[in-house]
Design an enzyme around this catalytic site. Structure first.
Site, PDB file in Angstrom:
ATOM      1  N   LYS A   1       0.624  -1.175   0.181  1.00  0.00           N
ATOM      2  CA  LYS A   1      -0.063   0.013  -0.181  1.00  0.00           C
ATOM      3  C   LYS A   1       0.885   1.388   0.117  1.00  0.00           C
ATOM      4  O   LYS A   1       0.320   2.240   0.587  1.00  0.00           O
ATOM      5  CB  LYS A   1      -0.972  -0.020   1.096  1.00  0.00           C
ATOM      6  CG  LYS A   1      -1.938  -1.256   1.488  1.00  0.00           C
ATOM      7  CD  LYS A   1      -2.080  -1.989   0.215  1.00  0.00           C
ATOM      8  CE  LYS A   1      -3.202  -1.257  -0.725  1.00  0.00           C
ATOM      9  NZ  LYS A   1      -3.457  -2.042  -1.858  1.00  0.00           N
TER      10      LYS A   1
ATOM     11  N   TYR B   1       6.639   8.118  -2.363  1.00  0.00           N
ATOM     12  CA  TYR B   1       5.120   8.188  -2.902  1.00  0.00           C
ATOM     13  C   TYR B   1       4.919   9.999  -3.076  1.00  0.00           C
ATOM     14  O   TYR B   1       4.341  10.206  -4.250  1.00  0.00           O
ATOM     15  CB  TYR B   1       4.212   7.644  -2.313  1.00  0.00           C
ATOM     16  CG  TYR B   1       2.892   7.731  -2.592  1.00  0.00           C
ATOM     17  CD1 TYR B   1       2.277   6.765  -3.654  1.00  0.00           C
ATOM     18  CD2 TYR B   1       1.880   8.593  -2.216  1.00  0.00           C
ATOM     19  CE1 TYR B   1       1.018   6.689  -3.827  1.00  0.00           C
ATOM     20  CE2 TYR B   1       0.451   8.940  -2.707  1.00  0.00           C
ATOM     21  CZ  TYR B   1       0.057   7.733  -3.482  1.00  0.00           C
ATOM     22  OH  TYR B   1      -1.088   7.950  -4.003  1.00  0.00           O
TER      23      TYR B   1
ATOM     24  N   TRP C   1       1.599   1.575  -8.963  1.00  0.00           N
ATOM     25  CA  TRP C   1       1.985   2.933  -9.519  1.00  0.00           C
ATOM     26  C   TRP C   1       3.439   2.832 -10.088  1.00  0.00           C
ATOM     27  O   TRP C   1       3.496   2.836 -11.219  1.00  0.00           O
ATOM     28  CB  TRP C   1       1.785   4.183  -8.670  1.00  0.00           C
ATOM     29  CG  TRP C   1       1.982   5.425  -9.429  1.00  0.00           C
ATOM     30  CD1 TRP C   1       1.820   5.701 -10.877  1.00  0.00           C
ATOM     31  CD2 TRP C   1       2.074   6.783  -8.652  1.00  0.00           C
ATOM     32  NE1 TRP C   1       2.122   7.057 -11.077  1.00  0.00           N
ATOM     33  CE2 TRP C   1       2.250   7.667  -9.930  1.00  0.00           C
ATOM     34  CE3 TRP C   1       2.301   7.143  -7.318  1.00  0.00           C
ATOM     35  CZ2 TRP C   1       2.355   8.971  -9.426  1.00  0.00           C
ATOM     36  CZ3 TRP C   1       2.480   8.428  -7.085  1.00  0.00           C
ATOM     37  CH2 TRP C   1       2.526   9.397  -7.984  1.00  0.00           C
TER      38      TRP C   1
ATOM     39  N   HIS D   1       7.711  -7.710  -1.465  1.00  0.00           N
ATOM     40  CA  HIS D   1       7.653  -6.641  -0.228  1.00  0.00           C
ATOM     41  C   HIS D   1       8.402  -7.285   0.937  1.00  0.00           C
ATOM     42  O   HIS D   1       8.574  -6.679   2.034  1.00  0.00           O
ATOM     43  CB  HIS D   1       6.088  -7.001   0.368  1.00  0.00           C
ATOM     44  CG  HIS D   1       4.966  -6.343  -0.367  1.00  0.00           C
ATOM     45  ND1 HIS D   1       5.104  -5.223  -1.115  1.00  0.00           N
ATOM     46  CD2 HIS D   1       3.918  -6.987  -0.812  1.00  0.00           C
ATOM     47  CE1 HIS D   1       3.996  -5.065  -1.737  1.00  0.00           C
ATOM     48  NE2 HIS D   1       3.067  -5.908  -1.421  1.00  0.00           N
TER      49      HIS D   1
HETATM   50  P1  A3P Z   1      -4.804   4.679  -1.274  1.00  0.00           P
HETATM   51  O1  A3P Z   1      -5.661   3.603  -0.554  1.00  0.00           O
HETATM   52  O2  A3P Z   1      -4.269   5.682  -0.270  1.00  0.00           O
HETATM   53  O3  A3P Z   1      -5.697   5.445  -2.079  1.00  0.00           O
HETATM   54  P2  A3P Z   1      -0.347  -0.527  -3.532  1.00  0.00           P
HETATM   55  O4  A3P Z   1      -0.120  -0.406  -5.118  1.00  0.00           O
HETATM   56  O5  A3P Z   1       1.142  -0.675  -2.935  1.00  0.00           O
HETATM   57  O6  A3P Z   1      -0.956  -1.782  -3.003  1.00  0.00           O
HETATM   58  O7  A3P Z   1      -0.495   0.879  -3.126  1.00  0.00           O
HETATM   59  C1  A3P Z   1      -1.958   1.248  -3.199  1.00  0.00           C
HETATM   60  C2  A3P Z   1      -1.978   2.696  -2.790  1.00  0.00           C
HETATM   61  O8  A3P Z   1      -1.755   3.399  -3.998  1.00  0.00           O
HETATM   62  C3  A3P Z   1      -3.549   3.408  -2.939  1.00  0.00           C
HETATM   63  O9  A3P Z   1      -3.752   4.370  -2.041  1.00  0.00           O
HETATM   64  C4  A3P Z   1      -3.932   3.458  -4.197  1.00  0.00           C
HETATM   65  O10 A3P Z   1      -5.078   4.376  -4.440  1.00  0.00           O
HETATM   66  C5  A3P Z   1      -2.687   4.330  -4.655  1.00  0.00           C
HETATM   67  N1  A3P Z   1      -2.441   4.277  -6.278  1.00  0.00           N
HETATM   68  C6  A3P Z   1      -2.598   3.374  -7.263  1.00  0.00           C
HETATM   69  N2  A3P Z   1      -2.445   3.543  -8.210  1.00  0.00           N
HETATM   70  C7  A3P Z   1      -2.065   4.851  -7.953  1.00  0.00           C
HETATM   71  C8  A3P Z   1      -1.355   5.870  -9.034  1.00  0.00           C
HETATM   72  N3  A3P Z   1      -1.221   5.422 -10.585  1.00  0.00           N
HETATM   73  N4  A3P Z   1      -0.953   7.071  -8.515  1.00  0.00           N
HETATM   74  C9  A3P Z   1      -1.106   7.419  -7.392  1.00  0.00           C
HETATM   75  N5  A3P Z   1      -1.547   6.351  -6.367  1.00  0.00           N
HETATM   76  C10 A3P Z   1      -1.944   5.276  -6.699  1.00  0.00           C
END
Ligand code: A3P
Length: 306
Positions: A46, A198, A51, A109
């Site tokens: 998370k 991030y 991304w 991870h």
């Molecule tokens: P939130 O739950 O705060 O919205 P991971 O990919 O490590 O599982 O992380 C997920 C988090 O990254 C989520 O945060 C998600 O919404 C956010 N996220 C996913 N794609 C993204 C993007 N292209 N740009 C910015 N944040 C993104």
């Protein structure tokens, strides 16, 4: 579905691992053989892994696919890479990864110290993304509750989860050990490990894409810059664009069954303030600050910043 039939987190080699991931983590560590051309995308869950996977793929494959033909338009970022610990390596017969064309891109991870030796010893590149830990906590909590991801602690109340996390007990935690391993490695071996945040990607994606491309040995040429290739990649991989693609709205990850939409929630900086009280935030930041003391790594407590 957990290794011992219960939902629990296990402290394994200094990292808290959900029971259902243990076999994969162990098998990945023992069996995975890195190639010099591999790209490893590493993170706490998370933290923006989805991304970064999309960005790394788009940078590495930009000579093959233009942004309008990108496989990302019809494939989830998680299906472009092989997500080792949880899925593939828990099988008795791991997949034949030798067949994949270079550069292979993998998500992981694991703590840096627990990576397969060949990752540390080969010339492959490791890109780590970290996130303000309070946003990471909230994002994980929301994800676990919405999609019933039960690792033994994740479905507790927010207060109970928070108390655990303050003791370092969270999936792939302690947070400070996970980030510090990669942070120190990025200082000692800057050609091996790139450490991204991030919040900094949100602030200046173009600068960070340049950093990423240079680190991967694939810098953008002047011509590419003039043609706006960097901006095209950043638009392709933006939260709004990826989230609204059919595959990410309605697709499902084949092995875990998790909906792709689970990985796109709000994509904001500072959402923690909607869930955690100022005193909870302050207590946790004090713990993190103490754990990171002397490392040169820090996070700002302000809601707006990293
Ligand atoms: P939130 O739950 O705060 O919205 P991971 O990919 O490590 O599982 O992380 C997920 C988090 O990254 C989520 O945060 C998600 O919404 C956010 N996220 C996913 N794609 C993204 C993007 N292209 N740009 C910015 N944040 C993104």
């Amino acid at each position: 579905k957990n290794i011992d039939g219960t939902n629990s987190l296990y402290l394994y080699q200094g990292a808290w691992i959900p029971g259902f991931n243990l076999r994969g983590v162990d098998s990945f560590q023992r069996r995975f053989i890195a190639q010099d051309t591999d790209i490893i995308v590493a993170s706490m869950p998370k933290s923006g892994t989805t991304w970064l996977k999309a960005l790394a793929f788009s940078v590495a494959e930009r000579h093959i696919y233009g942004p309008r033909e990108s496989p990302l338009l019809s494939t989830s970022p998680h299906e472009l890479v092989r997500f080792f610990e949880t899925d593939l390596y828990s099988k008795d017969q791991p997949p034949d990864l030798e067949q994949l064309p270079p550069p292979r891109i993998f998500g992981c991870h694991s703590h840096y110290a627990n990576l397969p030796e060949s990752i540390r010893d080969s010339k492959c590149k490791v890109v780590y993304i970290c996130r303000n830990p309070l946003d990471q906590i909230v994002s994980f909590f929301q994800f676990a509750h919405k999609f019933k991801l039960d690792d033994g602690t994740s479905l507790l109340s927010l207060d109970e989860c928070y108390e655990n996390i303050c003791r370092g007990v969270q999936s792939q935690g302690p947070f400070w050990d996970n980030v510090l391993g990669y942070w120190k490695a990025s200082l000692e071996r800057p050609d091996k490990v790139l450490f991204l945040k991030y919040e900094e990607l949100k602030e200046d994606i173009v600068l960070n894409l340049k950093k990423l491309a240079e680190f991967l040995g694939l810098p953008f040429t002047d011509k590419e810059e003039e043609e706006g290739v960097i901006e095209e990649i950043s638009r392709l991989c933006s939260f709004d664009n990826l989230r609204n693609l059919e595959v990410n709205k309605n697709g499902v990850r084949p092995l875990s069954g998790a909906p792709n939409s689970a990985f796109f929630r709000k994509g904001e900086v500072g959402d923690w303030a909607n869930y955690l009280s100022p005193s909870m935030a302050e207590k946790f930041f004090n713990i993190v600050e103490e754990k990171l003391a002397g490392s040169g790594l820090s996070f700002k407590t302000s809601q707006e910043s990293a």
